[in-house]
Scaffold this motif. Structure first.
Motif, PDB file in Angstrom:
ATOM      1  N   VAL A 303       0.866  -1.101  -0.033  1.00 54.49           N
ATOM      2  CA  VAL A 303       0.075   0.118   0.085  1.00 54.49           C
ATOM      3  C   VAL A 303       0.927   1.331  -0.004  1.00 54.49           C
ATOM      4  O   VAL A 303       1.725   1.428   0.994  1.00 54.49           O
ATOM      5  CB  VAL A 303      -1.035  -0.027   1.166  1.00 54.49           C
ATOM      6  N   VAL A 326       2.528  -1.539   4.435  1.00 58.22           N
ATOM      7  CA  VAL A 326       2.220  -0.161   4.090  1.00 58.22           C
ATOM      8  C   VAL A 326       3.389   0.856   4.099  1.00 58.22           C
ATOM      9  O   VAL A 326       4.140   0.578   4.969  1.00 58.22           O
ATOM     10  CB  VAL A 326       1.010   0.411   5.233  1.00 58.22           C
ATOM     11  N   ASN A 330       2.756   6.689   4.876  1.00 54.58           N
ATOM     12  CA  ASN A 330       1.482   6.807   4.882  1.00 54.58           C
ATOM     13  C   ASN A 330       0.860   7.578   6.142  1.00 54.58           C
ATOM     14  O   ASN A 330       1.245   7.043   7.176  1.00 54.58           O
ATOM     15  CB  ASN A 330       0.700   5.565   4.549  1.00 54.58           C
ATOM     16  N   PHE A 333      -2.617   4.810   7.546  1.00 52.95           N
ATOM     17  CA  PHE A 333      -2.527   3.319   7.635  1.00 52.95           C
ATOM     18  C   PHE A 333      -1.027   2.824   8.087  1.00 52.95           C
ATOM     19  O   PHE A 333      -0.262   3.742   7.754  1.00 52.95           O
ATOM     20  CB  PHE A 333      -3.044   2.635   6.476  1.00 52.95           C
ATOM     21  N   SER A 334      -0.823   1.782   8.700  1.00 53.27           N
ATOM     22  CA  SER A 334       0.261   1.462   9.016  1.00 53.27           C
ATOM     23  C   SER A 334       0.339  -0.222   8.855  1.00 53.27           C
ATOM     24  O   SER A 334      -0.677  -0.617   8.762  1.00 53.27           O
ATOM     25  CB  SER A 334       0.857   1.803  10.455  1.00 53.27           C
ATOM     26  N   SER A 335       1.448  -0.940   9.054  1.00 47.73           N
ATOM     27  CA  SER A 335       1.501  -2.337   9.250  1.00 47.73           C
ATOM     28  C   SER A 335       2.397  -2.759   9.920  1.00 47.73           C
ATOM     29  O   SER A 335       3.667  -2.234  10.156  1.00 47.73           O
ATOM     30  CB  SER A 335       1.651  -2.736   7.735  1.00 47.73           C
ATOM     31  N   LEU A 340      -2.356  -5.036   8.657  1.00 49.26           N
ATOM     32  CA  LEU A 340      -2.982  -4.035   8.372  1.00 49.26           C
ATOM     33  C   LEU A 340      -3.595  -3.176   9.551  1.00 49.26           C
ATOM     34  O   LEU A 340      -4.503  -3.589   9.892  1.00 49.26           O
ATOM     35  CB  LEU A 340      -3.942  -3.596   7.176  1.00 49.26           C
TER      36      LEU A 340
END
Length: 373
Positions: A303, A326, A330, A333-335, A340
Motif C-alpha cells: 500500500v 504499508v 502513509n 494506515f500502517s502495518s 494492516l
C-alpha cells in the motif's frame, strides 16, 4: 504480544455461484408471470402498443412456468401484421416474449423493431447467433442474458442504449463490437461472459473507446469493464479510475499492471479474481473500494503512501494472502508484520487470510469489521 490462531473457511467461489443462482431464480420468476395477449397471427402473439399509430409488440401466450414452448425452431417475425382488418407495424419485442424458449434455434426480426425489452430473449439456450436489425435503438436490461450457447451478436449502428446485464452470462460469446451510435452502455452489459476475449469500440464512438479489448470512456481516463476471459491486462497511463465491478469474477485474470495515474479503485473492482497473483499499487493511488480484492489470489500487497481510504473487506477472503505492507510515510494506515492497522495502531483493520497464526500488537483497542475474513 498476543498469539491468535484461526482457520479461514471462506468458499472463494460463493459469490459468483450465488450471483448465477440469483440470475436463474430471477429468470424463473419472470417466467411465472402470466401475460395476456391481444391477438395471435400465424403463431405469433401480439399486444397493441398504440391504436393511433397502429403499432404492436411481440409477446407470448403466457401459459408456461419454467419451460416456454410458445416459440420453437426457426422463427420469423413479420414487419406488418393484420388483425380485424387493421394493419399494424411491429416496433417492440416485449418483456419476456421469448424468455426460456430453450428450443428456439433462430430468430429473424424485422427492420421495424425499435426496442428489445428486458428479458425478451433471456435463457434461450439453443440460440447461437442473433442479428439485431438496423432499426433497433434500445436493448433493455437482461434482454439476452443467460443465452449460454450464443456465439455471436451483431449490434447495428442504430443502437444507442444497451442496458444492465443485456448479454450477461452468455458464456460462449467471444467478441463484441460496439458501434459508434452507442452512448449509454451499462457496465454490467457483458458481465460474466466467461469466454469473452474482447470488446471492440468503433473509433467514431464519442462516448466510449477500447484498448486491447478492454472498455474505457472516450478519453481513456476511466476503465469501465474488462472481458472476463482476459488473463493479463496493462492499463494505460491515462487512466485515473477503475470503476466498480470492472474485473468482477474475471477468474482467468492473472496479472494487472496499473498505470501511474490511477487514483481510484472502485468497489468490487477485482472481486473474485481467484487467479490474480500480481497487481501493482501506483504511488498516485488514493482510494481502494469495499471488497475491491475480495477472494483474489494475491500473496502480498504493498500500500503506497498516497492511499487515504481502504474500504471494508478490501482484501478479505484472499486465502493466499500472507502480507500487507504499508509505506511508512502513509498518514492513514500502517502495518506490522504484514498486518494492516490504522496509523495509530489502535485498530486492526485486516489480517491476511493466508496466515494460520499471527502476532497481534498489544497496542490495539479494537478490531475492525471483517478484519479476519
Amino acid at each position: 504480544m498476543i498469539i491468535v490462531s484461526y482457520i479461514c473457511k471462506y468458499d472463494k467461489n460463493v459469490k459468483c455461484k450465488t450471483m448465477r443462482h440469483l440470475t436463474s431464480l430471477f429468470a424463473l420468476l419472470m417466467c411465472v408471470y402470466v401475460h395476456a395477449y391481444d391477438f395471435m397471427s400465424d403463431g405469433i402473439y401480439y399486444n397493441v402498443v398504440s391504436e393511433e399509430n397502429r403499432t404492436v409488440e411481440v409477446t407470448n401466450d403466457g401459459h408456461y412456468l419454467v419451460s416456454n414452448q410458445t416459440y420453437i425452431g426457426d422463427v420469423v417475425i413479420p414487419e406488418k401484421v393484420i388483425n380485424n382488418g387493421k394493419t399494424y407495424t411491429v416496433t417492440v419485442i416485449g418483456e419476456w416474449a421469448f424468455s426460456y424458449c430453450e428450443d428456439l434455434n433462430s430468430i429473424q426480426l424485422p427492420n421495424s423493431v425499435k426496442i428489445i425489452k428486458r428479458c425478451a430473449f433471456s435463457i434461450c439456450n439453443s440460440l447461437k447467433s442473433i442479428k439485431i436489425p438496423d432499426s433497433v435503438e434500445i436493448i433493455e436490461n437482461n434482454a439476452f442474458s443467460d443465452c449460454e450457447n450464443l456465439l455471436s451478436v451483431y449490434i447495428p449502428f442504430s443502437v444507442t442504449t444497451i442496458g444492465e446485464g443485456a448479454f450477461s452470462w452468455c458464456e460462449n460469446l467471444l467478441s463484441v463490437v460496439i458501434p459508434s451510435s452507442v452512448n449509454n452502455l451499462a457496465s454490467s452489459a457483458f458481465l460474466n461472459c466467461r469466454g469473452l476475449m474482447e470488446i471492440v469500440v468503433d473509433n467514431n464512438n464519442v462516448t466510449y473507446a477500447s484498448v486491447d479489448g478492454v472498455l474505457y470512456n472516450k478519453d481513456i481516463s476511466v476503465l469501465i469493464y474488462s472481458p472476463t476471459a482476459k488473463r493479463n491486462v496493462v492499463v494505460p497511463n491515462t487512466v485515473k479510475a477503475i470503476m466498480n465491478d470492472a474485473f468482477f469474477c474475471c477468474m482467468q485474470l492473472e496479472s494487472v499492471h496499473l498505470g501511474d495515474s490511477i487514483t481510484y479503485i472502485g468497489d468490487n473492482a477485482f472481486n473474485n479474481c481467484h487467479n490474480l497473483e500480481y497487481i501493482n499499487m501506483p504511488k498516485s493511488l488514493v482510494s481502494i473500494g469495499e471488497t475491491a480484492f475480495w477472494a483474489c489470489g494475491l500473496k502480498s500487497v504493498e500500500v503506497p503512501a498516497s492511499v487515504s481510504n481502504i474500504g471494508r473487506c478490501a482484501f478479505a477472503g484472499c486465502d493466499k494472502l500472507l502480507s500487507i505492507t504499508v509505506d511508512k510515510n502513509n498518514q492513514k494506515f500502517s502495518s506490522i508484520e504484514g498486518i494492516l492497522y490504522d496509523k495509530s495502531i489502535s485498530t486492526l483493520l485486516c489480517c491476511p487470510a493466508g496466515r494460520s497464526e499471527v502476532n497481534v500488537s498489544n497496542m490495539i483497542t479494537s478490531i475492525g469489521v471483517s478484519a479476519f475474513e
